[in-house]
Design an enzyme around this catalytic site. Structure first.
Site, PDB file in Angstrom:
ATOM      1  N   HIS A 215      22.025   3.135  49.722  1.00 24.70           N
ATOM      2  CA  HIS A 215      21.071   3.251  50.828  1.00 24.70           C
ATOM      3  C   HIS A 215      20.674   1.872  51.365  1.00 24.70           C
ATOM      4  O   HIS A 215      20.907   0.835  50.747  1.00 24.70           O
ATOM      5  CB  HIS A 215      19.822   3.988  50.356  1.00 24.70           C
ATOM      6  CG  HIS A 215      19.154   3.299  49.199  1.00 24.70           C
ATOM      7  ND1 HIS A 215      18.380   2.175  49.343  1.00 24.70           N
ATOM      8  CD2 HIS A 215      19.193   3.557  47.868  1.00 24.70           C
ATOM      9  CE1 HIS A 215      17.951   1.776  48.155  1.00 24.70           C
ATOM     10  NE2 HIS A 215      18.429   2.593  47.250  1.00 24.70           N
TER      11      HIS A 215
ATOM     12  N   GLU B 163      18.998   8.826  42.036  1.00 22.89           N
ATOM     13  CA  GLU B 163      19.091   7.611  41.226  1.00 22.89           C
ATOM     14  C   GLU B 163      18.640   7.922  39.808  1.00 22.89           C
ATOM     15  O   GLU B 163      17.958   8.933  39.555  1.00 22.89           O
ATOM     16  CB  GLU B 163      18.212   6.509  41.833  1.00 22.89           C
ATOM     17  CG  GLU B 163      18.167   5.189  41.062  1.00 22.89           C
ATOM     18  CD  GLU B 163      19.513   4.473  40.950  1.00 22.89           C
ATOM     19  OE1 GLU B 163      20.412   5.057  40.308  1.00 22.89           O
ATOM     20  OE2 GLU B 163      19.643   3.346  41.452  1.00 22.89           O
TER      21      GLU B 163
END
Length: 208
Positions: A9, A82
């Site tokens: 990201h 994550e």
């Protein structure tokens, strides 16, 4: 064969201090949003067949401009979260050393078997992410898929797929740049690394 473009990201507000952002929903910076639009410019002519993303806002906001550019609806999958960094969540390395110095030393020596206290084992994270990619490849055996996820998740996933010991993920892949492309190919149960940390600065043709 199925090709995957794995992307970390865009930059977040914790980036400057290098705070560990696992499950915390940390927003993008202005630079992070610019990186998302750069990715979209690349994606517009990248012949993508699908886009998948982590549920966290920083990943979804990075994927959204690319999805708009391609006319695709992003798929959100919890297996692309994550890692949970447990007691290290939101802390800098120095702050961790103050709170649990011996655990940090062990983590730096072997971040797999001595992951941060209270956090997710990297092996579990690698297996869930690999299962996600396997399912996608099964559904799209000739696909070209953009996957927007997270730094540690992508690094442990690469180790898992390429047969690299998980304890080596920090040394083998010391850094993934925000918005950069890492391309892998899954074919007949095997994985090939086609490129690593490539900037998404201009459209590139699919590899055949």
């Amino acid at each position: 064969m199925t090709d995957f473009l794995l992307v970390r990201h865009g930059e977040t507000v914790w980036h400057a201090e290098n705070r560990y952002a696992g499950r915390s929903d940390v927003p993008l910076t202005d630079r992070g949003r610019e990186q998302a639009h750069t990715l979209a410019h690349w994606a517009a002519t990248a012949d993508l067949t699908a886009i998948w993303t982590s549920p966290l806002t920083r990943a979804r906001l990075t994927a959204a401009p690319a999805a708009d550019a391609c006319g695709l609806t992003p798929h959100i999958d919890e297996r692309l979260y994550e890692l949970d960094f447990g007691q290290g969540e939101g802390l800098t390395r120095d702050e961790m050393r103050q709170r649990f110095p011996h655990r940090v030393t062990a983590f730096l020596a072997d971040p797999a078997d001595h992951h941060l206290p209270g956090g997710e084992h990297p092996r579990h994270a690698a297996e869930r992410a690999a299962a996600c990619l396997t399912d996608i490849a099964h559904d799209q055996p000739h696909g070209r898929i953009l996957v927007v996820a997270h730094s540690t998740l992508i690094r442990v996933l690469l180790c898992h797929l390429l047969g690299i010991p998980l304890a080596e993920y920090r040394r083998t892949f010391p850094q993934l740049h925000n918005g950069a492309l890492t391309e892998i190919r899954l074919e007949h149960g095997r994985t090939a690394l086609l490129r690593l940390n490539a900037p998404a600065l201009a459209p590139t043709p699919a590899l055949h």
